[in-house]
Design an enzyme around this catalytic site. Structure first.
Site, PDB file in Angstrom:
ATOM      1  N   HIS A  79      46.891  73.068  45.651  1.00  0.00           N
ATOM      2  CA  HIS A  79      45.890  73.164  46.721  1.00  0.00           C
ATOM      3  C   HIS A  79      44.710  74.011  46.247  1.00  0.00           C
ATOM      4  CE1 HIS A  79      43.928  74.118  50.513  1.00  0.00           C
ATOM      5  NE2 HIS A  79      44.148  75.395  50.293  1.00  0.00           N
ATOM      6  N   ASP A 108      14.143  62.371  37.321  1.00  0.00           N
ATOM      7  CA  ASP A 108      15.606  62.320  37.180  1.00  0.00           C
ATOM      8  C   ASP A 108      16.044  63.661  36.612  1.00  0.00           C
ATOM      9  OD1 ASP A 108      18.369  61.579  36.573  1.00  0.00           O
ATOM     10  OD2 ASP A 108      17.683  59.506  36.759  1.00  0.00           O
ATOM     11  N   TRP A 144      46.889  79.459  41.822  1.00  0.00           N
ATOM     12  CA  TRP A 144      45.666  78.999  41.134  1.00  0.00           C
ATOM     13  C   TRP A 144      45.149  80.064  40.191  1.00  0.00           C
ATOM     14  CZ3 TRP A 144      40.411  80.209  40.808  1.00  0.00           C
ATOM     15  CH2 TRP A 144      39.987  81.296  41.572  1.00  0.00           C
ATOM     16  N   SER A 172      33.056  69.686  31.615  1.00  0.00           N
ATOM     17  CA  SER A 172      32.228  68.994  32.598  1.00  0.00           C
ATOM     18  C   SER A 172      31.286  69.966  33.294  1.00  0.00           C
ATOM     19  CB  SER A 172      33.139  68.293  33.605  1.00  0.00           C
ATOM     20  OG  SER A 172      32.453  68.057  34.803  1.00  0.00           O
ATOM     21  N   SER A 173      31.810  71.122  33.695  1.00  0.00           N
ATOM     22  CA  SER A 173      30.989  72.110  34.398  1.00  0.00           C
ATOM     23  C   SER A 173      29.870  72.630  33.516  1.00  0.00           C
ATOM     24  CB  SER A 173      31.835  73.302  34.823  1.00  0.00           C
ATOM     25  OG  SER A 173      32.583  72.985  35.939  1.00  0.00           O
ATOM     26  N   HIS A 256      35.622  86.155  39.264  1.00  0.00           N
ATOM     27  CA  HIS A 256      34.727  86.670  40.279  1.00  0.00           C
ATOM     28  C   HIS A 256      33.372  85.976  40.307  1.00  0.00           C
ATOM     29  CE1 HIS A 256      34.135  88.894  43.810  1.00  0.00           C
ATOM     30  NE2 HIS A 256      32.873  88.934  43.442  1.00  0.00           N
ATOM     31  N   GLU A 258      32.954  83.060  39.478  1.00  0.00           N
ATOM     32  CA  GLU A 258      33.326  81.747  40.019  1.00  0.00           C
ATOM     33  C   GLU A 258      33.212  81.733  41.542  1.00  0.00           C
ATOM     34  OE1 GLU A 258      34.139  78.809  38.856  1.00  0.00           O
ATOM     35  OE2 GLU A 258      34.921  77.944  40.711  1.00  0.00           O
ATOM     36  N   TYR A 260      31.130  83.359  43.310  1.00  0.00           N
ATOM     37  CA  TYR A 260      29.707  83.243  43.660  1.00  0.00           C
ATOM     38  C   TYR A 260      29.157  81.877  43.286  1.00  0.00           C
ATOM     39  CZ  TYR A 260      30.175  87.977  45.028  1.00  0.00           C
ATOM     40  OH  TYR A 260      30.595  89.097  45.671  1.00  0.00           O
ATOM     41  N   SER A 271      19.500  78.167  53.676  1.00  0.00           N
ATOM     42  CA  SER A 271      18.097  78.589  53.681  1.00  0.00           C
ATOM     43  C   SER A 271      17.145  77.411  53.835  1.00  0.00           C
ATOM     44  CB  SER A 271      17.767  79.338  52.386  1.00  0.00           C
ATOM     45  OG  SER A 271      18.621  80.436  52.243  1.00  0.00           O
ATOM     46  N   HIS A 305      38.229  94.447  41.048  1.00  0.00           N
ATOM     47  CA  HIS A 305      38.648  94.713  42.430  1.00  0.00           C
ATOM     48  C   HIS A 305      39.729  93.723  42.872  1.00  0.00           C
ATOM     49  CE1 HIS A 305      35.141  92.016  43.980  1.00  0.00           C
ATOM     50  NE2 HIS A 305      36.239  91.308  43.918  1.00  0.00           N
ATOM     51  N   HIS A 306      39.964  92.694  42.058  1.00  0.00           N
ATOM     52  CA  HIS A 306      41.098  91.801  42.321  1.00  0.00           C
ATOM     53  C   HIS A 306      42.394  92.406  41.797  1.00  0.00           C
ATOM     54  CE1 HIS A 306      38.543  88.368  43.501  1.00  0.00           C
ATOM     55  NE2 HIS A 306      37.690  88.874  42.631  1.00  0.00           N
ATOM     56  N   THR A 331      23.868  90.878  50.012  1.00  0.00           N
ATOM     57  CA  THR A 331      24.410  89.849  50.899  1.00  0.00           C
ATOM     58  C   THR A 331      23.937  90.090  52.327  1.00  0.00           C
ATOM     59  OG1 THR A 331      26.347  89.891  49.465  1.00  0.00           O
ATOM     60  CG2 THR A 331      26.523  88.603  51.479  1.00  0.00           C
ATOM     61  N   LYS A 334      20.465  88.829  52.902  1.00  0.00           N
ATOM     62  CA  LYS A 334      20.392  87.394  53.145  1.00  0.00           C
ATOM     63  C   LYS A 334      20.695  87.078  54.609  1.00  0.00           C
ATOM     64  CE  LYS A 334      20.944  84.563  49.805  1.00  0.00           C
ATOM     65  NZ  LYS A 334      19.990  84.502  48.708  1.00  0.00           N
ATOM     66  N   ARG A 453      51.278  86.864  50.802  1.00  0.00           N
ATOM     67  CA  ARG A 453      50.843  85.477  50.610  1.00  0.00           C
ATOM     68  C   ARG A 453      51.833  84.758  49.694  1.00  0.00           C
ATOM     69  NH1 ARG A 453      45.717  86.002  46.431  1.00  0.00           N
ATOM     70  NH2 ARG A 453      45.695  83.765  46.663  1.00  0.00           N
TER      71      ARG A 453
END
Lengths: 533, 382
Positions: A79, A108, A144, A172-173, A256, A258, A260, A271, A305-306, A331, A334, A453
């Protein structure tokens, strides 16, 4: 379609879309590739969502009802992987493909053939990944985040295929980001200066740099896993002198930014939508650009921080706590700017605006819990509980996913040439909104009350909020079929869309006909059409 | 509409179910305040940051919903044209920054205190295994017996599989809890024998990863005698959800009595291990141990979950040379989930589980392994 042909025939003899399957296999057209990405993403969204519903069904009541713990772990893992790499990221790349050339007045993407390749890698990567579930020993079952040594020494044999799939997705990314950067830097229409670019273009430019910076780190870390599994190295194996914590540092140095990568383009979308439906220019365009850049910079210095519970030195804990708290500042800017844009506007509430407003409110709630999680001593209590699950789902589902849905409704008339069914759109919004809050809000309580979790079964005091959450999950999940129906209905016909589509819409994409012809901006747009945002 | 009807049906059904079954229906909303200075400080930090978030939320969402209600096109308003103000941007950059500093100061203080594990009065080593905890008490002098034991989920498989009604402490109960004295600074030294686990007791506000190859330390001074429960917090494989933590905090005098009892118990086991065991005793005890320690992977009936967890029924290792069975059990199989049970179980338990496995699930070797055989094997340099 006939209108499309007339326009292209006038310019060129052969450049209509090809017929049949080859159109999609060989296409180098940014609009076709954008559509491919979006359909692929939606398919993965349904698949990843189905896995989530398996999880929610099992957690509906205490006890083991439907699935075994071993399979439950595969479900949580798949998932997560599918939603992150298969649903959210490709959706943003699809939007980038469709919109960046239209927004900057380019014909293009800069590298159209590579564009084709970066899309067509994905179905293969995900086929490999999903196929691991049918292999002996089952698919990836380590979450994950695939922490070593659970994902190396103790992993099922299919992990090798998982590693290969991650490599392919990463390739690909990276190609997709190179394309975005090359397009934005080189192909802006005359007059489209950097500080006139729509924020979606800005946020994607910054996102693309983040991707190029961190995807190789992910590739590196899975390669180290591969070597630990097959070639006798001990990068993450303590018994061989390795370091399991090193894995987490490397993973989150990717992970991290990732996070963002999955939210910055969402900022760009919101926006664009809020000013349109507030009929008022975006408040603080410059500060929005700088805030995005600050968030991107900070994303590189907060990864640990993870990992507050791995036992870092005090100085390390304090540094990562302070740096993480700092993210709240840009943040916050924004969010304040979006509110200031709505303030004294003349608002209407079509489906894209509803999703955008829900984004602002619910993403901010995810932001609040983010600040709470930054407080290290409190994080000792929150870490690895449902509080964290609630936090990142608030940021990713009513955050990133709602912004993607908002974008789909907002630009759908430009893509198809028809207005979507507003009643069904609003129904979809309200069911999703209620469902998502029923699903994730009680998870805050579960986490605070002590539910870890990634567990297939739980103690009895967690029963009440779990069944509420499961009911919300099924409501949210099945509501997404409405979106599918609305999109198909809109492709097949409806009220003709005007070129501008929305009364308050600004930007080059609204100056081309609806539907956008197969080729647009073969000659640069009139510089007079380019306004400050 | 069908899905909606189903939804209401499931809502109604589950409501009925939870109220009629008279389950321990808790609606806990918040973090426990806990029983240590650390847990109360953490709770206070949590509540402070929470109320800051609520206050900011009220202001920001208040402004937003006020605009949504008043500044809508249907009310005939004309949109304003302002779109920037450096002054306002600076204000709403600085105010959050100041709030964050106000939060960072107490957080730094609490965190610094949490790191001071010095001058502990009792040291306990906590070792994570797939999927159980080992507690090892550090001795003050080497004449004492080393008190160390494994702590395994004691909730029965019938409860988990919904065969019988679930008990009050479903999934939060163990066979042998960690026992510590109150009002004493207890230092925990944490590591792991296989993958990463995390030892978490919410009432102590302690959560720390147990990592192979590393020793993490943390500490606690429990103020109230009582039973405190927690769970493994880091995904550690299949049975991650089934390795709870149960801590009994006893008043210091009671703790001393308990500790002395453990010393006597260890000597007693050593004596019993010299005695002969009957087939019936071995099979009965073996079954209990199997259901507690082995059944998660090797499954009821010993069928396993190939290829990761091999079957025991008809297996060469379980039915062939008894030394092979013993080696597998005592030393484990490195690089797999098969742990080394040589230290997890005492010789009586080891002997009975070997006898049980060799004479169950259709295996029929007929031999009764004695504790003395196991001891000889372990002491014989394996």
């Amino acid at each position: 379609m006939s209108a499309t042909h007339t326009i292209s025939d006038a310019h060129d003899h052969h450049h209509g879309p090809a017929k049949g399957l080859t159109r999609w296999l060989y296409t180098t057209n940014h609009k076709d590739i954008g559509s491919l990405y979006l359909w692929f993403s939606f398919t993965m969204f349904l698949l990843g969502g189905a896995f989530a519903l398996v999880i929610r069904a099992e957690l509906f009541q205490p006890g083991l009802q439907f699935i075994e713990p071993a399979f439950f772990n595969q479900m949580t893992t798949m998932h997560g992987l599918i939603m992150v790499f298969g649903a959210v990221m490709p959706a943003f790349v699809g939007l980038a493909n469709w919109l960046i050339p239209l927004m900057i007045g380019a014909p293009d993407m800069a590298l159209p053939r590579m564009n084709n390749w970066s899309f067509w890698l994905l179905p293969f990567a995900f086929t490999i990944m999903v196929s691991t579930m049918f292999m002996e020993g089952g698919g990836p079952n380590f979450g994950w985040t695939f922490y070593a040594p659970l994902s190396t020494t103790y992993a099922p044999p299919s992990t090798t295929f998982f590693i290969f799939a991650v490599h392919v997705m990463g390739a690909s990314s990276i190609m997709g980001s190179i394309n975005v950067i090359a397009t934005i830097l080189n192909m802006r229409a005359p007059g489209m200066t950097f500080m006139k670019m729509p924020l979606f273009v800005w946020t994607w430019l910054i996102t693309a740099y983040l991707l190029i910076a961190v995807m190789p780190v992910l590739a590196g870390v899975v390669t180290m896993m591969l070597f630990d599994i097959h070639f006798g190295t001990s990068f993450f194996n303590a018994a061989g002198g390795g370091d399991p914590v090193l894995f987490q540092h490397l993973f989150w140095f990717f992970g991290h930014p990732e996070v963002y990568i999955m939210i910055l383009p969402a900022f760009g979308i919101v926006s664009a939508i809020i000013p349109t439906f507030a009929r008022k220019r975006l408040f603080g365009y410059d500060s929005m650009v700088y805030a995005t850049a600050s968030i991107a910079f900070l994303s590189f210095i907060v990864w640990a921080h993870h990992m507050f519970t791995v036992g870092m030195p005090l100085a390390g804990q304090l540094f990562f706590m302070y740096a993480t708290m700092l993210i709240a500042v840009p943040t916050g800017v924004k969010v304040f700017n979006w509110v200031a844009t709505m303030f004294r506007g003349a608002m209407t509430f079509e489906t894209p605006m509803l999703f955008a407003i829900a984004f602002v409110v619910l993403f901010t709630m995810g932001g609040f819990t983010g600040v709470m999680l930054a407080i290290t001593p409190a994080d000792f209590q929150y870490h690895d509980t449902y509080f964290v699950v609630a936090h990142f789902h608030y940021v990713l589902v009513p955050g990133a996913v709602f912004s993607i849905m908002a974008a789909a409704y907002y630009w759908l008339p430009k893509w198809t040439g028809y207005m979507y069914d507003e009643t069904l759109g609003k129904l979809h919004f309200w069911l999703s909104f209620i469902g998502v809050n029923l699903l994730f809000f009680p998870q805050h309580f579960l986490g605070l009350a002590g539910m870890p979790r990634r567990i297939p079964d739980y103690a009895l005091q967690f029963a009440n909020f779990n069944w509420i959450s499961s009911v919300g999950g099924f409501l949210f999940g099945f509501s997404q079929l409405i979106l599918l129906f609305v999109v198909i209905k809109c492709i097949r016909g409806g009220k003709k869309a005007t070129d501008q589509v929305w009364e308050g819409a600004q930007g080059l994409e609204w100056t081309v006909p609806s539907p956008a012809p197969y080729h647009t901006f073969e000659t640069p747009p009139d510089p007079k059409l380019i306004h400050a945002q | 509409m069908l899905s909606k009807a189903k939804l209401w049906l499931s809502l109604a059904l589950s409501t009925l179910l939870f109220w009629s079954a008279g389950l321990h229906a808790a609606w806990d909303l918040n973090m426990p305040r806990g029983v240590t200075q650390m847990s109360r400080d953490t709770y206070d930090l949590h509540m402070t940051i929470f109320w800051w978030c609520v206050a900011i939320g009220v202001v920001v969402f208040g402004a937003m919903f006020w605009s949504i209600i008043n500044h809508r096109k249907s009310k005939g308003v004309q949109p304003a044209t302002f779109h920037e103000s450096t002054k306002v941007e600076i204000i709403w950059t600085i105010i959050p920054f100041l709030i964050l500093i106000a939060m960072a100061i107490p957080a730094t203080r609490v965190l610094t205190a949490a790191y001071d594990a010095s001058e502990s009065e009792l040291d306990v080593q906590i070792i994570g295994y797939q999927w159980r905890w080992e507690y090892r008490y550090m001795r003050e002098n080497m004449d004492e017996e080393e008190v160390s034991f494994f702590s395994v989920l004691s909730t029965s498989r019938e409860e988990i599989n919904n065969g019988i009604e679930k008990g009050e402490n479903y999934l939060l109960e163990v066979d042998r809890p960690l026992v510590i004295p109150t009002e004493t600074k207890v230092r925990f030294l944490m590591t792991s024998a296989d993958v990463i686990h995390a030892w978490w007791v919410p009432d102590f506000a302690i959560k720390k990863d147990t990592i192979p190859g590393f020793i993490n330390e943390t500490w606690v001074i429990v103020e109230e005698p009582g039973i405190y429960r927690g769970q493994c917090a880091e995904l550690c494989g299949m049975e991650h959800g089934f390795m709870p933590i149960e801590v009994h905090a006893l008043a210091p005098a009671d703790y001393q009595a308990w500790y002395a009892e453990q010393q006597a118990g260890i000597r007693q086991v050593r004596e019993l291990a010299a005695a002969e065991m009957s087939m019936e005793d071995a099979m009965a005890q073996g079954e209990t141990i199997y259901n507690r320690n082995c059944v998660a992977c090797h499954q009821p009936g010993g069928v396993g979950m190939p290829p990761v967890f091999p079957a025991l029924a008809g297996s060469v290792k379980a039915t062939g040379d008894v030394a092979v069975t013993m080696d597998t059990l005592v030393n484990g199989v490195p690089g797999t989930a098969m742990a080394a049970y040589g230290r997890q179980l005492n010789p009586i338990e080891l002997a009975s589980i070997i006898t049980y496995v060799r004479n169950s699930f259709g295996n029929n070797t007929g031999d009764v392994v004695q504790p003395a055989d196991v001891n000889a094997y372990i002491e014989g340099g394996q």
